[in-house]
Scaffold this motif. Structure first.
Motif, PDB file in Angstrom:
ATOM      1  N   ALA A  33      27.328   8.716 -40.274  1.00  0.00           N
ATOM      2  CA  ALA A  33      27.912   8.237 -38.900  1.00  0.00           C
ATOM      3  C   ALA A  33      26.709   7.270 -38.428  1.00  0.00           C
ATOM      4  O   ALA A  33      27.016   6.149 -38.153  1.00  0.00           O
ATOM      5  N   LEU A  34      25.417   7.474 -38.436  1.00  0.00           N
ATOM      6  CA  LEU A  34      24.412   6.853 -37.986  1.00  0.00           C
ATOM      7  C   LEU A  34      24.418   5.480 -38.863  1.00  0.00           C
ATOM      8  O   LEU A  34      24.252   4.413 -38.222  1.00  0.00           O
ATOM      9  N   GLN A  35      24.456   5.785 -40.276  1.00  0.00           N
ATOM     10  CA  GLN A  35      24.411   4.402 -41.121  1.00  0.00           C
ATOM     11  C   GLN A  35      25.364   3.559 -40.793  1.00  0.00           C
ATOM     12  O   GLN A  35      25.413   2.415 -40.745  1.00  0.00           O
ATOM     13  N   LEU A  36      26.620   4.060 -40.528  1.00  0.00           N
ATOM     14  CA  LEU A  36      27.776   3.236 -40.333  1.00  0.00           C
ATOM     15  C   LEU A  36      27.564   2.639 -38.871  1.00  0.00           C
ATOM     16  O   LEU A  36      27.876   1.321 -38.892  1.00  0.00           O
ATOM     17  N   ALA A  37      27.440   3.365 -37.893  1.00  0.00           N
ATOM     18  CA  ALA A  37      26.812   2.765 -36.606  1.00  0.00           C
ATOM     19  C   ALA A  37      25.888   1.724 -36.671  1.00  0.00           C
ATOM     20  O   ALA A  37      26.013   0.504 -35.969  1.00  0.00           O
ATOM     21  N   GLU A  38      24.851   1.834 -37.654  1.00  0.00           N
ATOM     22  CA  GLU A  38      23.858   0.807 -37.459  1.00  0.00           C
ATOM     23  C   GLU A  38      24.232  -0.361 -38.555  1.00  0.00           C
ATOM     24  O   GLU A  38      24.100  -1.618 -38.202  1.00  0.00           O
ATOM     25  N   GLU A  39      25.407  -0.329 -39.342  1.00  0.00           N
ATOM     26  CA  GLU A  39      25.914  -1.463 -40.231  1.00  0.00           C
ATOM     27  C   GLU A  39      26.693  -2.178 -39.222  1.00  0.00           C
ATOM     28  O   GLU A  39      26.869  -3.449 -39.334  1.00  0.00           O
ATOM     29  N   THR A  40      27.374  -1.370 -38.173  1.00  0.00           N
ATOM     30  CA  THR A  40      28.349  -2.229 -37.323  1.00  0.00           C
ATOM     31  C   THR A  40      27.562  -2.778 -36.278  1.00  0.00           C
ATOM     32  O   THR A  40      28.243  -3.451 -35.361  1.00  0.00           O
ATOM     33  N   ARG A  41      26.617  -2.341 -35.810  1.00  0.00           N
ATOM     34  CA  ARG A  41      25.635  -2.689 -34.971  1.00  0.00           C
ATOM     35  C   ARG A  41      26.269  -2.204 -33.582  1.00  0.00           C
ATOM     36  O   ARG A  41      26.111  -2.723 -32.750  1.00  0.00           O
ATOM     37  N   SER A  42      26.733  -0.832 -33.596  1.00  0.00           N
ATOM     38  CA  SER A  42      27.379  -0.108 -32.440  1.00  0.00           C
ATOM     39  C   SER A  42      26.194   0.315 -31.861  1.00  0.00           C
ATOM     40  O   SER A  42      25.777   1.764 -32.155  1.00  0.00           O
ATOM     41  N   ARG A  43      25.822  -0.165 -30.719  1.00  0.00           N
ATOM     42  CA  ARG A  43      24.610   0.631 -30.003  1.00  0.00           C
ATOM     43  C   ARG A  43      24.950   1.688 -29.359  1.00  0.00           C
ATOM     44  O   ARG A  43      24.284   2.682 -29.582  1.00  0.00           O
ATOM     45  N   ARG A  44      25.982   1.959 -28.967  1.00  0.00           N
ATOM     46  CA  ARG A  44      26.750   3.080 -28.222  1.00  0.00           C
ATOM     47  C   ARG A  44      26.648   4.180 -29.444  1.00  0.00           C
ATOM     48  O   ARG A  44      26.414   5.383 -29.184  1.00  0.00           O
ATOM     49  N   GLU A  45      27.207   3.893 -30.523  1.00  0.00           N
ATOM     50  CA  GLU A  45      27.450   5.086 -31.731  1.00  0.00           C
ATOM     51  C   GLU A  45      26.110   5.106 -32.236  1.00  0.00           C
ATOM     52  O   GLU A  45      26.048   6.354 -32.487  1.00  0.00           O
ATOM     53  N   ILE A  46      25.167   4.264 -32.265  1.00  0.00           N
ATOM     54  CA  ILE A  46      23.612   4.585 -32.919  1.00  0.00           C
ATOM     55  C   ILE A  46      23.138   5.649 -31.685  1.00  0.00           C
ATOM     56  O   ILE A  46      22.707   6.577 -32.165  1.00  0.00           O
ATOM     57  N   VAL A  47      23.309   5.530 -30.475  1.00  0.00           N
ATOM     58  CA  VAL A  47      22.650   6.308 -29.682  1.00  0.00           C
ATOM     59  C   VAL A  47      23.392   7.715 -29.629  1.00  0.00           C
ATOM     60  O   VAL A  47      22.559   8.523 -29.668  1.00  0.00           O
ATOM     61  N   PHE A  48      24.600   7.811 -29.503  1.00  0.00           N
ATOM     62  CA  PHE A  48      25.091   9.046 -29.953  1.00  0.00           C
ATOM     63  C   PHE A  48      24.472   9.749 -31.071  1.00  0.00           C
ATOM     64  O   PHE A  48      24.412  10.984 -31.046  1.00  0.00           O
ATOM     65  N   CYS A  49      24.531   8.988 -32.176  1.00  0.00           N
ATOM     66  CA  CYS A  49      24.360   9.716 -33.421  1.00  0.00           C
ATOM     67  C   CYS A  49      22.933  10.211 -33.379  1.00  0.00           C
ATOM     68  O   CYS A  49      22.647  11.179 -34.097  1.00  0.00           O
ATOM     69  N   LEU A  50      21.806   9.245 -33.177  1.00  0.00           N
ATOM     70  CA  LEU A  50      20.319   9.485 -33.029  1.00  0.00           C
ATOM     71  C   LEU A  50      20.279  10.524 -32.047  1.00  0.00           C
ATOM     72  O   LEU A  50      19.451  11.489 -32.285  1.00  0.00           O
ATOM     73  N   ALA A 109      12.357  14.817 -34.516  1.00  0.00           N
ATOM     74  CA  ALA A 109      13.243  14.864 -33.316  1.00  0.00           C
ATOM     75  C   ALA A 109      12.466  13.859 -32.439  1.00  0.00           C
ATOM     76  O   ALA A 109      13.225  13.020 -31.589  1.00  0.00           O
ATOM     77  N   LYS A 110      11.252  13.941 -32.127  1.00  0.00           N
ATOM     78  CA  LYS A 110      10.499  13.039 -31.120  1.00  0.00           C
ATOM     79  C   LYS A 110      10.667  11.909 -31.403  1.00  0.00           C
ATOM     80  O   LYS A 110      11.005  10.886 -30.545  1.00  0.00           O
ATOM     81  N   ALA A 111      10.682  11.329 -32.533  1.00  0.00           N
ATOM     82  CA  ALA A 111      10.671   9.930 -33.000  1.00  0.00           C
ATOM     83  C   ALA A 111      12.184   9.299 -32.501  1.00  0.00           C
ATOM     84  O   ALA A 111      12.153   8.339 -32.006  1.00  0.00           O
ATOM     85  N   GLN A 112      13.011  10.428 -32.872  1.00  0.00           N
ATOM     86  CA  GLN A 112      14.554   9.879 -32.884  1.00  0.00           C
ATOM     87  C   GLN A 112      14.732   9.545 -31.443  1.00  0.00           C
ATOM     88  O   GLN A 112      15.409   8.963 -30.890  1.00  0.00           O
ATOM     89  N   LEU A 113      14.519  10.772 -30.673  1.00  0.00           N
ATOM     90  CA  LEU A 113      14.419  10.624 -29.095  1.00  0.00           C
ATOM     91  C   LEU A 113      13.856   9.377 -28.307  1.00  0.00           C
ATOM     92  O   LEU A 113      14.439   8.965 -27.402  1.00  0.00           O
ATOM     93  N   GLU A 114      12.783   9.171 -28.858  1.00  0.00           N
ATOM     94  CA  GLU A 114      11.906   8.302 -28.193  1.00  0.00           C
ATOM     95  C   GLU A 114      12.650   6.891 -28.313  1.00  0.00           C
ATOM     96  O   GLU A 114      12.616   6.066 -27.510  1.00  0.00           O
ATOM     97  N   HIS A 115      13.489   6.721 -29.508  1.00  0.00           N
ATOM     98  CA  HIS A 115      14.179   5.586 -29.985  1.00  0.00           C
ATOM     99  C   HIS A 115      15.330   5.438 -29.171  1.00  0.00           C
ATOM    100  O   HIS A 115      15.801   4.563 -28.441  1.00  0.00           O
TER     101      HIS A 115
END
Length: 194
Positions: A6-23, A39-45
């Protein structure tokens, strides 16, 4: 695996909202399985993407960041993220968020083997956990169960077996009430070996 896809798909479609949810979801799972640095790296992102705008999941983001920092034994960072959890929870004025914030404050105080200062007052871990439970009692049974379980864990670590057992049973009752049988089984197995 599904979250990664799901994260890969969100990144491919550049859906900021979906990237945030998935991360954010991936980071929560990373915390639960003990991958605190990841987890820390993901959350800081997530925070870098959302903090300027704010988002409804910011309390959860700081909650998991606090837990990751505790897992990394970075107690100063845990204290800072716990305070941010509280700040955003009180800003949003949602009772469940406030209950979660008090729980991570209690977890941080317990990890520091001491107290935590907040708004010119000092709180023990037990006081933080009690405030967490009071806020969650009639609002979110799953989060209440988590708070009772964390409080029980703290009491056991302090050698307060009676209080720990009482809180552990309360957590179990809450988990049973919401049908979380897998968590109950894990709790029972864990308690039988402590």
């Amino acid at each position: 695996d599904l979250l990664h896809e799901a994260l890969q798909l969100a990144e491919e479609t550049r859906s900021r909202r979906e990237i945030v949810f998935c991360l954010s979801d991936l980071a929560g799972v990373s915390v639960l399985v003990g991958q605190h640095q990841l987890a820390k790296a993901q959350l800081e992102h997530v925070l870098a993407m959302t903090l300027p705008l704010g988002w409804w999941g910011i309390v959860g983001t700081y909650r998991y960041l606090t837990q990751a920092n505790i897992g990394l034994d970075d107690l100063e960072a845990a204290y800072e993220s716990a305070q941010s959890t509280y700040k955003w929870a009180t800003k949003r004025q949602l009772v469940t968020d406030i209950g979660i914030a008090w729980r991570v404050l209690g977890m941080t105080a317990a990890a520091k083997n001491g107290t935590i200062s907040l708004e010119a007052q000092t709180y023990t871990p037990a006081e933080c956990f009690a405030k967490s439970c009071a806020n969650l009692e009639k609002h979110d049974m799953g989060e209440l169960a988590e708070s009772y379980r964390e409080w029980a864990t703290y009491e056991f670590a302090q050698g307060n077996e009676f209080k720990g057992d009482e809180l552990w049973q309360m957590a179990g009752q809450c988990f049973a009430e919401i049908g979380a049988t897998h968590i109950l089984a894990e709790m029972n197995a864990r308690r039988n070996f402590t």
